[in-house]
Motif scaffolding. Structure first.
Motif, PDB file in Angstrom:
ATOM      1  N   GLU A  80      51.330 -19.996   6.819  1.00  0.00           N
ATOM      2  CA  GLU A  80      52.547 -19.213   6.637  1.00  0.00           C
ATOM      3  C   GLU A  80      53.264 -19.018   7.967  1.00  0.00           C
ATOM      4  O   GLU A  80      54.475 -19.126   8.046  1.00  0.00           O
ATOM      5  N   GLY A  81      52.496 -18.733   9.010  1.00  0.00           N
ATOM      6  CA  GLY A  81      53.085 -18.515  10.331  1.00  0.00           C
ATOM      7  C   GLY A  81      53.564 -19.785  11.003  1.00  0.00           C
ATOM      8  O   GLY A  81      54.516 -19.772  11.785  1.00  0.00           O
ATOM      9  N   SER A  82      52.931 -20.890  10.687  1.00  0.00           N
ATOM     10  CA  SER A  82      53.274 -22.152  11.356  1.00  0.00           C
ATOM     11  C   SER A  82      54.273 -22.986  10.577  1.00  0.00           C
ATOM     12  O   SER A  82      54.782 -23.976  11.087  1.00  0.00           O
ATOM     13  N   ARG A  83      54.506 -22.597   9.319  1.00  0.00           N
ATOM     14  CA  ARG A  83      55.411 -23.335   8.433  1.00  0.00           C
ATOM     15  C   ARG A  83      54.960 -24.771   8.229  1.00  0.00           C
ATOM     16  O   ARG A  83      55.756 -25.692   8.111  1.00  0.00           O
ATOM     17  N   ARG A  84      53.649 -24.967   8.225  1.00  0.00           N
ATOM     18  CA  ARG A  84      53.053 -26.276   7.933  1.00  0.00           C
ATOM     19  C   ARG A  84      52.316 -26.153   6.619  1.00  0.00           C
ATOM     20  O   ARG A  84      51.907 -25.067   6.228  1.00  0.00           O
ATOM     21  N   SER A  85      52.097 -27.274   5.967  1.00  0.00           N
ATOM     22  CA  SER A  85      51.375 -27.248   4.702  1.00  0.00           C
ATOM     23  C   SER A  85      49.869 -27.134   4.949  1.00  0.00           C
ATOM     24  O   SER A  85      49.361 -27.513   6.014  1.00  0.00           O
ATOM     25  N   VAL A  86      49.173 -26.613   3.948  1.00  0.00           N
ATOM     26  CA  VAL A  86      47.715 -26.542   4.008  1.00  0.00           C
ATOM     27  C   VAL A  86      47.158 -27.950   4.216  1.00  0.00           C
ATOM     28  O   VAL A  86      46.259 -28.157   5.037  1.00  0.00           O
ATOM     29  N   CYS A  87      47.700 -28.911   3.481  1.00  0.00           N
ATOM     30  CA  CYS A  87      47.203 -30.292   3.597  1.00  0.00           C
ATOM     31  C   CYS A  87      47.338 -30.818   5.020  1.00  0.00           C
ATOM     32  O   CYS A  87      46.422 -31.458   5.542  1.00  0.00           O
ATOM     33  N   MET A 146      30.898 -38.586  -4.690  1.00  0.00           N
ATOM     34  CA  MET A 146      31.003 -37.313  -4.002  1.00  0.00           C
ATOM     35  C   MET A 146      31.764 -36.351  -4.901  1.00  0.00           C
ATOM     36  O   MET A 146      32.826 -36.657  -5.400  1.00  0.00           O
ATOM     37  N   THR A 147      31.261 -35.177  -5.077  1.00  0.00           N
ATOM     38  CA  THR A 147      31.876 -34.182  -5.933  1.00  0.00           C
ATOM     39  C   THR A 147      33.178 -33.697  -5.309  1.00  0.00           C
ATOM     40  O   THR A 147      33.248 -33.453  -4.120  1.00  0.00           O
ATOM     41  N   GLY A 148      34.216 -33.557  -6.149  1.00  0.00           N
ATOM     42  CA  GLY A 148      35.489 -33.033  -5.686  1.00  0.00           C
ATOM     43  C   GLY A 148      36.382 -34.058  -5.022  1.00  0.00           C
ATOM     44  O   GLY A 148      37.429 -33.709  -4.500  1.00  0.00           O
ATOM     45  N   LEU A 149      36.017 -35.323  -5.049  1.00  0.00           N
ATOM     46  CA  LEU A 149      36.805 -36.345  -4.370  1.00  0.00           C
ATOM     47  C   LEU A 149      37.460 -37.267  -5.380  1.00  0.00           C
ATOM     48  O   LEU A 149      36.800 -37.841  -6.227  1.00  0.00           O
ATOM     49  N   ASN A 150      38.771 -37.362  -5.296  1.00  0.00           N
ATOM     50  CA  ASN A 150      39.537 -38.299  -6.102  1.00  0.00           C
ATOM     51  C   ASN A 150      39.944 -39.413  -5.141  1.00  0.00           C
ATOM     52  O   ASN A 150      40.948 -39.304  -4.446  1.00  0.00           O
ATOM     53  N   GLU A 151      39.138 -40.467  -5.081  1.00  0.00           N
ATOM     54  CA  GLU A 151      39.315 -41.506  -4.068  1.00  0.00           C
ATOM     55  C   GLU A 151      40.655 -42.222  -4.162  1.00  0.00           C
ATOM     56  O   GLU A 151      41.233 -42.603  -3.167  1.00  0.00           O
ATOM     57  N   SER A 185      38.481 -31.661  -3.139  1.00  0.00           N
ATOM     58  CA  SER A 185      38.408 -30.247  -3.483  1.00  0.00           C
ATOM     59  C   SER A 185      37.283 -29.637  -2.663  1.00  0.00           C
ATOM     60  O   SER A 185      36.146 -30.085  -2.734  1.00  0.00           O
ATOM     61  N   VAL A 186      37.613 -28.602  -1.883  1.00  0.00           N
ATOM     62  CA  VAL A 186      36.648 -28.017  -0.973  1.00  0.00           C
ATOM     63  C   VAL A 186      36.659 -26.498  -1.115  1.00  0.00           C
ATOM     64  O   VAL A 186      37.732 -25.890  -1.172  1.00  0.00           O
ATOM     65  N   ASP A 187      35.496 -25.870  -1.154  1.00  0.00           N
ATOM     66  CA  ASP A 187      35.387 -24.422  -1.168  1.00  0.00           C
ATOM     67  C   ASP A 187      35.211 -23.956   0.272  1.00  0.00           C
ATOM     68  O   ASP A 187      34.168 -24.209   0.891  1.00  0.00           O
ATOM     69  N   LEU A 188      36.211 -23.301   0.817  1.00  0.00           N
ATOM     70  CA  LEU A 188      36.168 -22.839   2.199  1.00  0.00           C
ATOM     71  C   LEU A 188      35.671 -21.409   2.325  1.00  0.00           C
ATOM     72  O   LEU A 188      35.494 -20.924   3.450  1.00  0.00           O
TER      73      LEU A 188
END
Length: 105
Positions: free
Chosen positions: A28-35, A1-6, A12-15
């Motif tokens: 930013e508003g929730s103070r949580r990480s993107v991950c 699968m492209t973009g996957l480091n198993e 890696s995803v293009d949103l």
């Protein structure tokens, strides 16, 4: 699968620009990480959208195990099961697909 480091569990995803901007604003508003936000979203999505092929395969395997132990299903048992499936999936609606095999009813 492209973009996957198993090994590292990375993907890696293009949103797209709009969704990426909305995500950045949210974190930013929730103070949580993107991950953390993306992991929660994927977990929620997968929980709400089961893999129907895996469920079907598991059901067929269970049927084979039952028949191996107790004998083959009778025609009456199969007809009763078909009727129950029809009721559960309401296959009487025009234009709907038969949940058992994906064909049109």
């Amino acid at each position: 699968m492209t973009g996957l480091n198993e090994e590292a569990g990375r993907l890696s995803v293009d949103l797209g620009q709009d969704l990426t901007a909305r995500l950045r604003s949210y974190v930013e508003g929730s103070r949580r990480s993107v991950c953390a936000v993306v992991a929660d979203a994927v977990e929620e999505y997968l929980g709400a959208h089961p893999d129907h092929e895996q469920l079907r395969a598991a059901g067929l395997a269970a049927m084979r195990e039952y028949e191996a132990e107790f004998g083959a299903f009778t025609e009456a048992e199969r007809a009763e099961a078909d009727a129950r499936i029809d009721r559960l999936f309401d296959t009487a609606d025009d234009g709907q697909h038969d949940a058992r095999d994906g064909s049109s009813v």
